[in-house]
Design an enzyme around this catalytic site. Structure first.
Site, short mmCIF file in Angstrom:
data_model
loop_
_atom_site.label_atom_id
_atom_site.label_comp_id
_atom_site.label_asym_id
_atom_site.label_seq_id
_atom_site.Cartn_x
_atom_site.Cartn_y
_atom_site.Cartn_z
N HIS A 65 0.87 -1.17 0.00
CA HIS A 65 0.00 0.00 0.00
C HIS A 65 0.91 1.23 0.00
CE1 HIS A 65 -3.84 -2.18 1.57
NE2 HIS A 65 -3.87 -2.02 0.26
N ASP A 67 1.26 4.11 1.41
CA ASP A 67 1.85 4.77 2.59
C ASP A 67 3.02 3.97 3.17
OD1 ASP A 67 -0.27 2.98 3.10
OD2 ASP A 67 -0.63 3.77 5.11
N ASP A 208 -0.02 -2.85 9.29
CA ASP A 208 -1.36 -3.15 8.82
C ASP A 208 -1.81 -4.61 8.96
OD1 ASP A 208 -0.52 -0.65 8.14
OD2 ASP A 208 -1.59 -0.62 6.24
ZN LIG Z 1 -2.17 -1.19 4.29
#
Ligand SMILES: [Zn+2]
Length: 318
Positions: A65, A67, A208
């Site tokens: 992802h 970020d 995450d």
């Molecule tokens: Zn993520």
């Protein structure tokens, strides 16, 4: 300056804010520098934090992802620009190799870096050095994601008063450590008699994920646990929906895994300073150890080993 510390480069999830850059963390561990999840803007944050490209020896990406990885092209270009002479190993989820290749070759420049791609396919040990072993475990997120853990090998700490009492000094101390025993003053002395166990330091990096067994395994007895804390308890439904942790869940992982220092980070843009302060309280309500709320450019020392508070945390093998 401690030889083992976390340099926080950014603490925002999804979108940066006026006070938070996207993710980014450099773990300084003796002679190595491990860069975790370089989000957008990491290269400039390194400048503000006093981190140079040549300090980076390894890069660990939990998942792709934006970020967690959009700063990678800039960091790699900088490693090349600065003619960093040593190899840099890069760990990332193998399932997304094409994304890695895009980031690796996102711009045109004279590529002088010695980069060694180490795609991670499954749980296991990625590298072993005298200072640490790096392990990965798959986490529970919406895309392939790995958490990482560093574990220093357990060792023994020599006890000066016992050595003195037996008249062991100078090069004999080294011989005793190497051979495990020595004859001193006509007596056989074993290393166990003049030392005590010294558990290796441990560091865990959990980004995450929803709650999963792997998170607890990674955090097991970590001296420092860096854990995502995207949402406050009031937004637990959002955390569930998007595969994230709440602050209290991060606290629960730390508590049940007997971690010592919990560093909360990766905050949603919906929380201002006060909002994230409340999250520290939510984590502390379930975790009795120390909780630190990461902020950009903070330097957080890895806590000294519990069994040897008088020893600097910088002498592996002693
Ligand atoms: Zn993520």
């Amino acid at each position: 300056m401690p030889n083992r510390e976390l340099v926080v480069l950014g603490t925002a999830s999804q979108a940066p804010t006026r006070i938070r850059n996207h993710n980014g963390y450099l773990l300084r561990w003796d002679a190595e520098g491990l860069l975790f999840d370089p989000g957008e803007g990491t290269q400039r944050q390194m400048l503000f934090a006093g981190v140079t490209a040549s300090q980076i020896t390894r890069i660990c990406i939990t998942h792709f992802h934006g970020d967690h990885c959009l700063g990678l092209p800039g960091v790699l270009a900088r490693i090349s620009l600065d003619r960093v002479a040593h190899p840099v190993e890069i760990y990332y989820p193998a399932a997304n190799e094409p994304v890695f290749q895009h980031l690796r070759h996102a711009a045109l420049y004279r590529d002088a870096a010695d980069l060694r791609a180490r795609p991670v396919r499954e749980a296991g040990t990625l590298a072993s050095t005298p200072a640490f072993r790096i392990e990965a475990r798959p986490l529970a997120h919406s895309v392939p994601t790995f958490g990482y853990r560093l574990a220093e090998p357990d060792g023994r700490r020599m006890l000066p008063d016992k050595l003195l009492a037996l008249g062991i000094a100078g090069p004999d101390v080294g011989r005793l450590k190497q051979r495990g025993e020595l004859v001193a003053g006509g007596r056989r002395v074993t290393v166990e008699q003049v030392s005590q166990p010294r558990p290796g330091q441990r560091f865990a990096f959990i980004m995450d994920t929803g709650l999963c067994d792997a998170a607890f395994e990674l955090a097991d007895r970590a001296d420092m646990l860096v854990c995502e804390s995207t949402f406050a308890g009031a937004d637990a439904a959002l955390a569930r929906e998007w595969g994230h942790l709440t602050a209290a869940q991060a606290g629960r992982i730390a508590a049940e895994s007997q971690a010592r220092l919990l560093v909360l980070t990766h905050f949603s843009q919906r929380y201002d300073r006060e909002g994230s302060q409340r999250m520290a309280g939510e984590a502390a309500s379930v975790f009795g150890g120390d909780v630190v709320l990461a902020h950009d450019l903070a330097r957080i020392p890895v806590p000294l080993r519990q069994s040897s508070p008088a020893q600097p945390a910088t002498q592996p093998g002693t």
